[in-house]
Write an enzyme that holds these catalytic residues in place. Structure first.
Site, PDB file in Angstrom:
ATOM      1  N   ASP A  53       0.890  -1.303  -0.196  1.00  0.00           N
ATOM      2  CA  ASP A  53       0.151   0.219  -0.360  1.00  0.00           C
ATOM      3  C   ASP A  53       1.360   1.060   0.138  1.00  0.00           C
ATOM      4  OD1 ASP A  53      -2.699   1.065   0.286  1.00  0.00           O
ATOM      5  OD2 ASP A  53      -1.529   1.967   1.783  1.00  0.00           O
ATOM      6  N   GLU A 110       1.916  -0.599  -4.488  1.00  0.00           N
ATOM      7  CA  GLU A 110       1.186   0.558  -4.891  1.00  0.00           C
ATOM      8  C   GLU A 110       1.934   1.806  -5.160  1.00  0.00           C
ATOM      9  OE1 GLU A 110      -3.169   2.911  -3.887  1.00  0.00           O
ATOM     10  OE2 GLU A 110      -1.205   2.517  -2.353  1.00  0.00           O
TER      11      GLU A 110
HETATM   12  C1  NOJ Z   1      -4.502   2.895  -0.933  1.00  0.00           C
HETATM   13  C2  NOJ Z   1      -5.503   2.548  -0.235  1.00  0.00           C
HETATM   14  O1  NOJ Z   1      -5.303   1.700  -1.898  1.00  0.00           O
HETATM   15  C3  NOJ Z   1      -6.521   3.446  -0.305  1.00  0.00           C
HETATM   16  O2  NOJ Z   1      -7.902   2.195  -0.018  1.00  0.00           O
HETATM   17  C4  NOJ Z   1      -5.713   3.371   1.086  1.00  0.00           C
HETATM   18  O3  NOJ Z   1      -7.165   4.138   1.660  1.00  0.00           O
HETATM   19  C5  NOJ Z   1      -5.024   4.531   0.666  1.00  0.00           C
HETATM   20  N1  NOJ Z   1      -4.069   3.649   0.744  1.00  0.00           N
HETATM   21  C6  NOJ Z   1      -4.691   4.186   2.860  1.00  0.00           C
HETATM   22  O4  NOJ Z   1      -4.074   3.255   3.188  1.00  0.00           O
END
Ligand code: NOJ
Length: 568
Positions: free
Chosen positions: A210, A277
């Protein structure tokens, strides 16, 4: 089309695989409380296997106050009781493996919940041993009443939050209740790498990371430079009128990618992988993987989320990804996730286009990620922001409603409930998401659930679901499609609406080739296959049910039809 097992095993499985993303809260509710759970996922594994996706990525189900539905973890080793128990989690992993499938868990390494015992300790006193687990600074001098610097969170607004108890500010890249961990403290790094090792030991085959691009912040805490750009894009993850050079994609984060990879590679049997990500240009994202693939195995390439559905735009996309991610690097193709508008939005809600997108995603070189429900062609689900559950909706309440469709087009959602509706399994009560006597699901059912559901589409060979399954079968049967090189080719037609590429897999006994033709238009287009050796009499596969049309040596691609011609 024969798969020499000897050759196939040389290509790491994670480059060949296809991934299905499940948002556990919305997939299937076995306990009957209106919230999806692990048991519900177990009940539906046969469906995923039938569909033909080989790896399941599960959004977080760890202990959490659920302020951001699991992306705010309060215990990295525990399971949120509404989703199940550790025993359920082990059973889920075993059941996935028993079907010959793989599992990817979601690692939120950048931050914790503000309810995590580390943060509770950290904020209690400046001298607390956990103080340095997070990023604390004094306010800006001489007054101390202003945030330490101009850094903005990923959602806009200052990412600094004042804590009166100790008269300091803590940093949060995302929402205020998600304080960032301080990776410059070796104890933090050690503790989080232990979390990673723990889940790999529990059987995770892969990890999704993440907001990995935010892990390290610059130690100088100097202001980010100003920029004229208001809206963040894939190329400029900053936005909000600044360049996020000190808060995102820091060189220390790139170095950490390699360190993390070494930890993941401690687990060899079977090999594991990480997918990050991260946000930035394709060239920047490549650096996360390293020139020879020694960093993150894969990164999400989100540009696809706002690429217009046109042959030339998709050709340019492939060309950019191919030049940024040549072997041994590997691209990814993402058209939706739990943060973004449903892919049908960009497809003008056209089933025919959705079937073509399935053909593209399963035949291009790169790992396809399919977000639950997109295989049904589920459309965007407008939901009033006044009743939104998503915490970011409140933050964007000031944006005029008229602008929301424009943002959606650019791949930005200001209320993510709209892509998280319960999975429609059938046309009965609660769409089969929960038993008939269960309370209303946590989010309203999609208005199309009665017709756009798994049961209905399984029976219909012209459905989007049938096209996904067909394309996945083609990919699994072909080494060229799952593992071959890709070369863009000139489509054998005058129409500029046809995208063509060739996938080639060379092995000791020769080569397997797949020529792919995709008709991005609402008109039939005739393609001349005589340029292919033995072109007209080769096996040909369409994304549509009906047999391919061949007339006088020319093949007719119907509107939004794809054709793959195999040679070996
Ligand atoms: C990216 C995630 O995909 C999202 O859903 C989340 O709210 C944020 N990061 C914070 O962790």
């Amino acid at each position: 089309m024969v798969e020499p097992a000897r050759v196939r095993s040389e290509i790491p499985w994670w480059k060949r695989t296809t991934v299905y993303q499940i948002y556990p809260r919305s997939f299937a509710d076995a306990s009957g409380d209106g919230i999806g759970d692990l048991e519900g996922i177990i009940d539906r594994l046969d469906y995923v296997q039938w569909l033909g996706l080989e790896t399941i990525w599960l959004s977080p189900f760890f202990a959490s106050p659920q302020a951001d539905f699991g992306y705010d973890i309060s215990d990295h080793f525990g399971i949120a009781p509404e989703y199940g128990s550790m025993e359920d989690c082990r059973r889920l992993i075993d059941e996935i493996h028993a079907r010959g499938m793989k599992v990817v868990l979601d690692m939120v390494l950048n931050h914790t919940s503000d309810q995590h015992p580390w943060f509770v300790e950290s904020r209690s006193a400046r001298e607390n041993p956990y103080r340095d687990f997070y990023i604390w600074r004094d306010g800006r001098k001489p007054y101390g009443a202003a945030p330490p610097n101009n850094w903005r969170s990923m959602l806009g607004g200052s990412g600094w939050h004042y804590d009166a108890q100790t008269d300091q500010w803590y940093w949060a890249s995302f929402l205020p209740f998600q304080p960032d961990l301080n990776y410059r403290n070796p104890e933090v790094k050690r503790a989080m790498l232990d979390v990673v090792r723990h889940w790999l030991r529990e059987g995770a085959d892969g990890l999704r990371l993440d907001i990995f691009n935010a892990i390290y912040k610059d130690a100088s805490f100097v202001d980010n430079p100003r920029s004229l750009r208001a809206i963040p894009t894939e190329d400029n993850p900053g936005g909000f009128f600044q360049k996020a050079i000190y808060t995102q994609n820091h060189p220390d984060t790139l170095a950490f990618a390699r360190e993390l990879r070494r930890v993941v590679d401690e687990f060899e049997d079977p090999p594991r992988f990480v997918v990050g990500e991260v946000f930035g240009s394709a060239d920047l994202l490549r650096e996360y993987c390293g020139p020879s693939g020694e960093g993150l195995n894969l990164v999400f390439l989100f540009k696809s989320l706002r690429t217009p559905f046109r042959a030339q735009a998709f050709r340019d996309l492939i060309s950019e990804f191919e030049s940024a991610f040549p072997e041994p690097l590997h691209p990814t193709y993402v058209f939706g996730n739990h943060d973004r508008p449903r892919q049908m939005e960009r497809l003008g809600n056209s089933i025919a286009r959705a079937r073509l997108l399935a053909a593209f995603q399963m035949s291009v070189r790169g790992v396809p990620f399919v977000y639950y429900g997109d295989e049904l062609g589920l459309s965007h689900h407008p939901m009033p922001r006044e009743s939104a559950q998503d915490p970011i909706a409140e933050r964007f309440g000031f944006i005029p409603k008229l602008l929301l469709p424009v943002l959606r087009k650019r791949g930005i959602l200001t209320n993510r409930d709209q892509c998280r509706s319960p999975m429609p399994w059938h046309g009965g009560p609660h769409a089969g998401f929960a038993s008939p006597d269960a309370p209303e699901p946590w989010l309203p059912l999609h208005p199309q659930s009665a017709i756009m559901n798994v049961a209905a589409q399984r029976e219909d060979p012209r459905s989007v679901l049938a096209a996904y399954r067909r394309m996945l079968q083609q990919r699994r049967r072909s080494l060229a499609l799952s593992s071959g090189t890709l070369e863009l080719t000139d489509p054998p037609t005058d129409s500029r609406r046809v995208l063509a590429y060739r996938r080639v897999y060379e092995h000791d006994d020769g080569a397997e080739t797949a020529d792919v033709f995709l008709n991005f238009s609402k008109r039939s287009v005739s393609i001349d296959l005589r340029s292919l050796p033995r072109g007209t009499d080769l096996p040909m596969y369409s994304n549509l049910r009906e047999a391919p049309v061949v007339a006088r040596g020319r093949h007719v691609l119907r509107p939004w039809e794809s054709a793959v011609v195999f040679r070996s």
